[in-house]
Design an enzyme around this catalytic site. Structure first.
Site, mmCIF file in Angstrom:
data_model
loop_
_atom_site.group_PDB
_atom_site.id
_atom_site.type_symbol
_atom_site.label_atom_id
_atom_site.label_comp_id
_atom_site.label_asym_id
_atom_site.label_seq_id
_atom_site.Cartn_x
_atom_site.Cartn_y
_atom_site.Cartn_z
ATOM 1 N N SER A 99 -9.323 15.342 26.494
ATOM 2 C CA SER A 99 -10.062 15.932 27.610
ATOM 3 C C SER A 99 -10.905 17.134 27.174
ATOM 4 C CB SER A 99 -9.070 16.297 28.715
ATOM 5 O OG SER A 99 -9.745 16.689 29.864
ATOM 6 N N ASP A 242 -16.660 17.545 31.115
ATOM 7 C CA ASP A 242 -15.704 17.878 30.057
ATOM 8 C C ASP A 242 -15.658 16.707 29.066
ATOM 9 O OD1 ASP A 242 -14.236 16.067 31.646
ATOM 10 O OD2 ASP A 242 -12.343 16.944 31.027
ATOM 11 N N ASP A 244 -13.850 14.112 28.484
ATOM 12 C CA ASP A 244 -13.653 12.715 28.894
ATOM 13 C C ASP A 244 -14.312 12.404 30.238
ATOM 14 O OD1 ASP A 244 -11.707 14.183 30.263
ATOM 15 O OD2 ASP A 244 -10.271 12.532 30.279
ATOM 16 N N ASP A 246 -14.128 13.422 33.310
ATOM 17 C CA ASP A 246 -13.511 13.318 34.633
ATOM 18 C C ASP A 246 -13.773 14.582 35.452
ATOM 19 O OD1 ASP A 246 -11.739 14.868 33.137
ATOM 20 O OD2 ASP A 246 -9.929 13.834 33.816
HETATM 21 MG MG MG Z 1 -10.784 15.700 31.430
#
Ligand code: MG
Length: 458
Positions: A99, A242, A244, A246
């Site tokens: 992440s 960010d 990844d 999300d």
């Molecule tokens: Mg994330």
């Protein structure tokens, strides 16, 4: 009985690659996960980190060795993989990502068949298998198959578009600047925006697992380039993801960077107009603004512990359709009850298009709160006792003790005192209608906390 040792933290398993997280460890974790999925079909993907392909192969080896079929999504945003698990009717998913952590880290998030990260009880099952070294491997003629699952991003982009007024957005010809953090944020969002009729300028959109453009945490101090580019180009909106993709943090047309609970409150305000009386789920770390918007819109706030998985599971349990976090996570239930950067971006554009207002104007119209943050050192072994003493001292006040101590006052101000999960500190977030009141609250409670720590025996 739960295992005394833990693999999973608040957001899956994380570690520095080739130190805490080696291919060998990851393969052993994958065999434990494979046993948990009972020869099911599991979708596997990764973000842009340099270690992603290596660790993904370890995951695939571990899963198939236990008789699971591994479907390969390749390099994809986490929410795209989550959506694919659900829409293809698979038994689960594993995404290799750390992440927002720096590039030397990687991690593993395990997803249930609904695309949501597994619950703590389910994590414990995998941990027990791992730590007890339970046998997981199947005979040679039962090894699982490996197949590609193409089109994960195509399906995801179409799914996001189905939840917004594409014609209204297209008519506005918005110019949007996307800062993709050199990771998977560049794979779905720019395309989504172009298909929504926007002109797109990208920043840090070349995939590079060393993250040369900026750190993958979308905090204001990492977003000065985005802010400047939006302003210089006269764009309508900036968005940063960010590592990844999300979480999303937004920049208005003046270049101002806004905290996640403010943009979440905006989404909440318009959501409640079309969903009156709905429950809105948010961690206690969110601003009171989120509550004020719920109250004025006829909705109801459900406070949770800090952590995105808790928000998702609470939404699922209550059948709630909206959740949000101050770090830029927006959970839009009609699409999927998980944080989703591309969905959040489409929702913000949808509001801008339907109201015909600029983002700065939409945010200025929200009630204003001033926030002051601080931290007080506290040794790990004292945290529990300190919190218990504090809760005893503030017993007569309006307190929520779901995660730390959140205290609300009649004038609309409040303070959260919460032991950090990763550092030897208590974090303090004070907020109020004036900066002075927020600063006073922070000072008062910092003093109180220090006194409690000083007076504890030992
Ligand atoms: Mg994330």
């Amino acid at each position: 009985m739960s295992s005394p040792k833990r693999l999973f933290g608040t957001n899956g398993i994380r570690g520095v690659v080739n130190e805490e997280l080696t291919a060998e460890t990851v393969m052993r974790i994958a065999t434990a996960a494979g046993k948990f999925f009972e020869r099911g079909s599991v979708l596997v993907g990764h973000d842009a980190r340099t270690s992603g392909p290596m660790l993904t192969r370890a995951i695939v080896a571990g899963l198939t060795a236990t008789g699971c079929n591994a479907f390969l999504a390749g390099m994809v945003p986490t929410p795209a993989l989550q959506y694919a698990v659900k829409c293809h009717g698979l038994d689960g998913g594993i995404i290799v990502t750390a992440s927002h952590n720096p590039p030397e880290y990687n991690g593993i998030k395990v997803l249930w068949k609904d695309g949501i990260e597994i619950s703590r009880d389910q994590e414990v099952k995998i941990e027990e298998t791992y730590f007890n070294a339970e046998p997981c491997l199947v005979a040679w003629d039962s090894i699982g198959e490996i197949r590609d699952l193409p089109g994960v991003i195509d399906v995801y982009v179409e799914a996001v578009k189905a939840h917004v007024d594409t014609a209204a957005i297209a008519q506005k010809n918005y110019h949007v600047v996307v800062d993709a953090a050199n990771s998977v944020g560049s794979l779905a969002a720019p395309r989504l925006l172009r298909e929504l009729g926007c002109k797109v300028t990208t920043l840090n959109a070349n995939i590079d697992g060393t993250f040369p453009g900026r750190l993958p945490e979308p905090r204001p101090e990492n977003l000065s380039d985005l802010s400047r580019v939006v302003k210089v180009l006269g764009a309508n909106l900036g968005v940063a993801y960010d590592g990844d993709a999300d979480r999303s943090v937004f920049v208005d047309e003046t270049g101002e960077i806004h905290m996640g609970d403010k943009t979440f409150a905006l989404v909440e305000k318009y959501f409640l107009k079309s969903h009156p009386g709905e429950q809105v789920v948010t961690p206690v770390s969110s601003s009171r603004l989120v509550q004020e918007i719920a109250e004025s819109g006829g909705g109801k706030i459900v406070w949770t512990k800090v952590g995105s998985v808790t928000v998702s599971h609470t939404m699922k349990k209550l059948g709630a359709e909206l959740g949000g976090e101050e770090n830029g996570g927006i959970f839009y239930g009609p699409h999927q009850p998980v944080r989703d950067g591309a969905m959040s971006t489409a929702l913000i554009l949808d509001i801008m298009a339907k109201t015909g207002q600029k983002l700065s104007q939409l945010l200025v119209d929200l009630p204003e709160y001033f926030i002051e943050k601080g931290k007080i050192e506290c040794r790990e072994e004292l945290k529990e006792k300190v919190l218990a003493t504090l809760l005893e001292e503030v017993k007569g006040l309006n307190v929520n003790a779901i995660d730390g101590a959140k205290i609300w006052f009649e004038d609309g101000s409040g303070i959260l005192l919460r032991p950090s999960g990763t550092e030897q500190v208590f974090r303090l977030y004070a907020e109020a209608k004036t900066r002075e009141r927020a600063a006073d609250l922070l000072e008062e409670y910092a003093k109180k906390l220090k006194e409690i720590i000083r007076n504890l025996p030992g």
